[in-house]
Design an enzyme around this catalytic site. Structure first.
Site, short mmCIF file in Angstrom:
data_model
loop_
_atom_site.label_atom_id
_atom_site.label_comp_id
_atom_site.label_asym_id
_atom_site.label_seq_id
_atom_site.Cartn_x
_atom_site.Cartn_y
_atom_site.Cartn_z
N ASP A 187 0.88 -1.17 0.00
CA ASP A 187 0.00 0.00 0.00
C ASP A 187 0.92 1.22 0.00
OD1 ASP A 187 -3.28 0.15 0.89
OD2 ASP A 187 -2.16 2.04 0.90
N ASP A 192 3.98 3.29 -4.22
CA ASP A 192 3.00 4.11 -4.93
C ASP A 192 2.75 3.45 -6.29
OD1 ASP A 192 1.55 5.96 -6.33
OD2 ASP A 192 2.91 7.66 -5.95
N LEU A 193 1.51 3.06 -6.53
CA LEU A 193 1.19 2.36 -7.78
C LEU A 193 1.51 3.19 -9.02
CD1 LEU A 193 -2.23 0.94 -6.57
CD2 LEU A 193 -0.26 -0.46 -7.28
N GLY A 202 -5.71 -1.98 -4.64
CA GLY A 202 -5.17 -0.63 -4.41
C GLY A 202 -5.69 0.39 -5.41
N SER A 211 -15.65 -2.22 -10.28
CA SER A 211 -16.73 -1.67 -9.43
C SER A 211 -18.04 -1.66 -10.20
CB SER A 211 -16.37 -0.24 -9.01
OG SER A 211 -17.47 0.39 -8.40
N HIS A 262 -19.64 0.78 -10.43
CA HIS A 262 -19.71 2.11 -11.07
C HIS A 262 -19.23 2.09 -12.52
CE1 HIS A 262 -21.31 3.71 -7.45
NE2 HIS A 262 -20.35 3.09 -6.78
N TYR A 267 -14.47 8.04 -11.63
CA TYR A 267 -14.04 6.80 -10.95
C TYR A 267 -14.51 5.57 -11.75
CZ TYR A 267 -14.48 3.08 -7.39
OH TYR A 267 -14.44 1.90 -6.69
N SER A 316 -19.26 -3.44 -0.55
CA SER A 316 -18.69 -4.37 0.42
C SER A 316 -18.20 -3.58 1.62
CB SER A 316 -17.55 -5.17 -0.22
OG SER A 316 -17.23 -6.28 0.60
#
Ligand code: NAI
Ligand code: 15L
Length: 266
Positions: free
Chosen positions: A36, A53-54, A74, A113, A115, A138, A168
């Site tokens: 993370d 950091d991704l 993440g 998601s 979304h 998003y 969730s």
């Protein structure tokens, strides 16, 4: 069934769902690497903790070293301005898949998601092949992740399971979540089946418990052999006793709820 992984990576391990998955995942691999951008606490048992950091391509390359399977939780998990989303959710997903290609990673479970399809009306019942209808920036970033995983399967054979998670969290917060809720126990079995199903290819699955009402048909993810066990009946009376909502408002017409109202930001 795929045998136990040698080294599984869990990204977003400091987040809500990462903390739920982390203990279960320790038993699924010889080594569990947890990562993370936020503090991870001490390594437990077979864990390796890596702060990363991704959005940092070089750091993700190192993070993925020796990893044969990934559970990618993440990233930015709510709607935000594009400049906030683009690093973790766009660059980050590219960095992860490109590292997987170089590394020879076999399978990735990608936290998509609801979304991605949140502008679908609640009167519709859809399956994984129906066109996406993102409800927010998003949601657009999750559609991007689904497309990236599709490309890396078609071109390089890296398998992915995209989890279009509903809601969730410890318990449903409102009436919409009586439909979208995914219990933590069902999340764990969904991720487990996604990692261990014999054949994943590129699969999109809706992540909801066995709730009485559903907008989503999971028949095209039958290869996973996942059967949710929980449902929202224990919460129904309490949620339905709350004041009625105005069902003509966009956030009550669409599956994505309040996300259809977010923005503009600039
Ligand atoms: P969360 O926000 O609690 O966890 C996300 C984690 O990602 C955080 O620990 C955060 O520090 C980390 N992160 C953010 N930017 C990063 C970066 N640049 N580099 C490395 N790590 C970074 O979210 P939650 O609820 O645990 O969700 C996990 C995943 O599941 C997310 O990808 C989210 O979009 C997805 N999801 C969650 C749903 C839910 O109901 N909880 C519903 C649908 C999707
Ligand atoms: C999501 O994608 C979010 O990560 C989570 O915070 C919830 O808002 C969930 O969707 C939802 O739609 O309820």
């Amino acid at each position: 069934m795929i045998p136990k992984y040698e080294r599984l990576l869990l990204t977003g391990a400091a987040g809500m769902l990462g903390q739920v998955l982390r203990p279960a995942m320790r038993t699924w691999a010889t080594h569990l690497r947890v990562s993370d951008i936020e503090p991870l606490g001490p390594a437990v048992g077979n864990e390796e903790c890596v702060t990363c950091d991704l959005a940092d391509e070089g750091a993700v390359r190192v993070l993925m070293d020796g990893v044969d399977g990934v559970v990618h939780m993440g990233g930015i998990s709510v709607d935000k301005p594009w400049r906030t989303i683009v690093g973790p959710n766009i660059e980050g997903v590219y960095n992860l898949y490109e590292s997987a290609r170089i590394q020879g990673t076999k399978r990735i479970v990608f936290a998509s998601s609801n979304h991605a399809i949140g502008f679908r009306k609640r009167t519709e019942r859809i399956d994984a092949d129906d066109p996406v209808r993102p409800d927010s920036l998003y949601g657009v970033s999750k559609v991007f992740g689904e497309a990236m995983s599709r490309f890396y399967f078609d071109r390089y054979g890296i398998e992915s399971v995209c989890l279009r998670i509903g809601s969730s969290l410890p318990e449903p917060k409102d009436r919409r979540m009586l439909v979208t809720y995914l219990s933590f126990d069902d999340l764990i079995t969904l991720v487990q089946r996604s990692l261990f199903a014999e054949k994943a290819d590129h699969t999109i699955v809706f992540g909801a418990s066995a709730n009485r009402d559903s907008w989503w048909d999971n028949s095209k993810a039958a290869n996973l052999g996942w059967t949710p066990k929980d449902n929202t009946e224990p919460f129904r009376a309490k949620k339905e006793a709350e004041p009625p909502v105005d069902s003509t408002k966009p956030e009550h017409i669409h599956q994505g709820g309040v996300y259809v109202t977010f923005g503009p930001y600039e």
